[in-house]
Design an enzyme around this catalytic site. Structure first.
Site, PDB file in Angstrom:
ATOM      1  N   SER A 285       0.598  -1.391  -0.083  1.00 10.34           N
ATOM      2  CA  SER A 285       0.040   0.056   0.271  1.00 10.34           C
ATOM      3  C   SER A 285       1.023   1.013  -0.248  1.00 10.34           C
ATOM      4  O   SER A 285       1.822   1.218  -0.470  1.00 10.34           O
ATOM      5  CB  SER A 285      -0.618  -0.020   1.491  1.00 10.34           C
ATOM      6  OG  SER A 285      -1.813   1.197   0.810  1.00 10.34           O
ATOM      7  N   ASP A 346      -7.761  -4.699  -6.337  1.00  5.31           N
ATOM      8  CA  ASP A 346      -7.915  -3.351  -5.864  1.00  5.31           C
ATOM      9  C   ASP A 346      -7.886  -2.050  -6.211  1.00  5.31           C
ATOM     10  O   ASP A 346      -7.905  -1.554  -6.885  1.00  5.31           O
ATOM     11  CB  ASP A 346      -6.580  -3.487  -5.480  1.00  5.31           C
ATOM     12  CG  ASP A 346      -5.780  -2.981  -3.686  1.00  5.31           C
ATOM     13  OD1 ASP A 346      -6.250  -2.406  -3.335  1.00  5.31           O
ATOM     14  OD2 ASP A 346      -4.563  -3.179  -4.147  1.00  5.31           O
ATOM     15  N   HIS A 462      -7.284  -5.463  -1.322  1.00  2.19           N
ATOM     16  CA  HIS A 462      -6.156  -5.055  -1.277  1.00  2.19           C
ATOM     17  C   HIS A 462      -5.678  -5.218  -0.252  1.00  2.19           C
ATOM     18  O   HIS A 462      -3.979  -4.798   0.209  1.00  2.19           O
ATOM     19  CB  HIS A 462      -7.036  -3.280  -0.628  1.00  2.19           C
ATOM     20  CG  HIS A 462      -5.754  -2.362  -0.243  1.00  2.19           C
ATOM     21  ND1 HIS A 462      -4.519  -2.072  -1.614  1.00  2.19           N
ATOM     22  CD2 HIS A 462      -5.218  -1.735   0.747  1.00  2.19           C
ATOM     23  CE1 HIS A 462      -3.908  -1.619  -0.663  1.00  2.19           C
ATOM     24  NE2 HIS A 462      -3.582  -1.149   0.761  1.00  2.19           N
TER      25      HIS A 462
END
Length: 553
Positions: A285, A346, A462
């Site tokens: 991320s 995602d 994610h």
């Protein structure tokens, strides 16, 4: 020299959330848990004003030119990104890095200037860049290259390290790195504990107040990280966790803090192993976004030679700089210096690089006039263009529904056109990236009420553990395919031998029948036992070996 800074503000939308995992008690941040209502600073460059260049620097930094003047080596960072190629040309013949190269960069600020056309070109697109190209499943699949087994194993290793970044306290004591023959060096948590101990000492001894003040000013890491070593390859891994708090100072400000914390361990590793030392940064991320920024900062500030920096590998990381691949080209870096992996659905990378509808782009500019000069938004209707090697991961359909543009089943692909014309290949790749990042569009994902919550698609697609599980599934699938192919080749080989020797087998059987008639006619059955026992023993041995071989496969 004061710089002309143009700030940009994203509409007042806040993205927050937490991820769920196999263990319900194990909750981690979504990885991009921050408000989008604060101003994003960006700027332009003129021939007479180069103190700032288009960059993601600070979500609350507005008209802080005096801070740039006081930052010294920390200022003018993206400008140095665009200048660094010319700086490297003067350093290519020098095998040892100059530790004072930061000062040299500052001295050259007024000499290595770029024009406004060159700066804006990093965010521009050609008229025939392929924006109108349409893809279906067949045409899109032609641009996909399945990664090799060795590449998949490397990505699985990096995803595993990224997963461990959320359970740092368990790494040192649980020997969780033994799986990949790595050993733990240190982490941000240890630095935090050291700072707290020093703070307690200063409270007891007022003479150390200055030291405590310095430590408190230096340590305010927005995320956790850890470092581990691979002694066999002399590689040091820097793994950065996604930020779990509201990012109020900006991605670049966060990168500067992490950079300063990690720099001593970079120098230590280089001193220990010399030219054979290598460094790799990775993260999940926004931790992946930080990894790229820190990597580039090490390069442009002259702390690490490009030959010692391995490509950055990220998982579900948004792109946070204008320029895309052209920025890497201006640095003289190959496209695969950044290898960013995106799960098929995602939302996080998509939210930063999808095409906003024209009405939404106009709305953003009305809400805040600073967006009127946001280069990527003006030229491409997106915030930041994709950069580096574009990898797409599709999990098993039981875990998450297949993507409409991807082949069915698990898969890990590199999205890249193989057209012989480089310009055509670039345009096709950009067009395919745009189609993928807008399919599904983040707004479409957000309208699905089932996508929210601990079991929703947003967190599932994610989650770094989803990345790890899916990559391992791809590896297992590839190994099974290789085993099946090997067995099929063995069957074909033996059948080929039987066919070729069919005539000899028939003659052998005919001679066997004649020999059997002779034995029966002469009443010499005891000779049959003497002859057949050795053959029987040989056949039993071969049968046992074959069974053992099949069990080992």
């Amino acid at each position: 020299m004061d710089g002309l800074r143009l700030t940009a503000t994203i509409s007042p939308i806040t993205f927050t959330g937490h991820e769920s995992h196999t263990n319900p008690s194990k909750i981690r941040p979504l990885g991009f848990n921050f408000s989008l209502k604060h101003p994003l600073a960006s700027s332009i460059v003129t021939k007479c004003n180069i103190s700032d260049v288009v960059a993601v620097e600070d979500t609350t930094l507005v008209h802080k030119t005096e801070e740039s003047e006081n930052e010294g080596q920390n200022g003018n960072w993206v400008l140095r990104v665009l200048q660094v190629r010319s700086l490297w040309k003067t350093q290519d013949d020098d095998d040892h890095m100059n530790q004072d190269s930061n000062e040299q960069v500052d001295k050259n600020d007024d000499h290595d200037q770029i024009s406004i056309d060159e700066a804006c070109d990093t965010c521009s697109v050609d008229d025939d860049d392929g924006g109108g190209v349409e893809f279906d499943k067949n045409s899109f699949s032609k641009l996909l290259r399945t990664v090799s087994l060795s590449e998949a194993r490397l990505y699985a290793k990096m995803a595993y390290l990224g997963s461990l970044s959320y359970t740092i306290p368990k790494i040192k004591f649980g020997n969780l790195l033994k799986r990949h023959k790595l050993h733990f060096i240190t982490s941000s948590l240890e630095k935090k504990a050291k700072k707290e101990r020093t703070s307690e000492m200063t409270q007891q001894d007022p003479k150390n107040v200055d030291v405590s003040h310095d430590l408190n000013s230096l340590y305010s890491s927005p995320c956790e990280w850890y470092i581990c070593d691979d002694d066999e390859s002399n590689t040091r891994y820097f793994v950065i966790q996604a930020m779990d708090a509201i990012v109020h100072r900006g991605i670049y400000e966060a990168a500067k803090v992490v950079y300063e914390e990690m720099l001593p361990y970079v120098h230590d590793h280089l001193e220990r192993h010399g030219n054979g030392a290598t460094i790799r940064l990775t993260g999940h991320s926004l931790g992946g976004s930080l990894s790229l920024l820190v990597n580039l900062m090490l390069l442009i500030r002259g702390q690490v030679h490009v030959s010692s920096l391995l490509p950055v590998i990220t998982f579900g990381a948004p792109w946070v700089m204008c320029g895309g691949d052209r920025l890497l080209q201006s640095l003289g870096l190959p496209r695969n210096h950044l290898q960013g992996m995106t799960m098929h659905r995602d939302i996080v990378p998509r939210a930063f690089s999808c095409n906003y509808p024209t009405r939404v782009a106009h709305l953003l500019k009305v809400v805040n006039g600073n967006f009127r000069n946001h280069p990527c938004l003006n030229n491409q209707n997106l915030l930041y263009a994709p950069m580096g090697e574009f990898l797409i991961l599709q999990p098993d359909a039981k875990l998450s529904p297949n993507h409409d543009l991807l082949p069915s089943g698990s898969g890990l692909y590199v999205l890249r056109s193989q057209a012989s014309d480089p310009n055509l290949a670039t345009k096709q790749t950009r067009a395919a990236q745009s189609v993928f990042l807008n399919t599904p569009h983040p707004l479409e994902i957000l309208t699905d009420r089932c996508a929210y919550g601990s079991e929703g698609a947003i967190l599932r697609d994610h989650d770094v553990d989803t990345y790890l599980i899916s990559i391992r599934k791809v590896i297992s699938q590839e190994l099974n395919r290789a085993r099946k192919m090997r067995r099929q080749q063995q069957r074909q080989f033996w059948w080929h031998m039987v066919v070729l020797n069919g005539t000899n087998v028939k003659l052998l059987l005919d001679s066997g029948r004649e020999w059997w008639r002779m034995v029966v006619a002469t009443h010499n059955m005891h000779l049959l036992v003497v002859v057949l026992v050795p053959f029987a023993r040989l056949w039993v041995t071969k049968a046992c070996n074959w069974i053992r071989f099949r069990l080992c496969m």
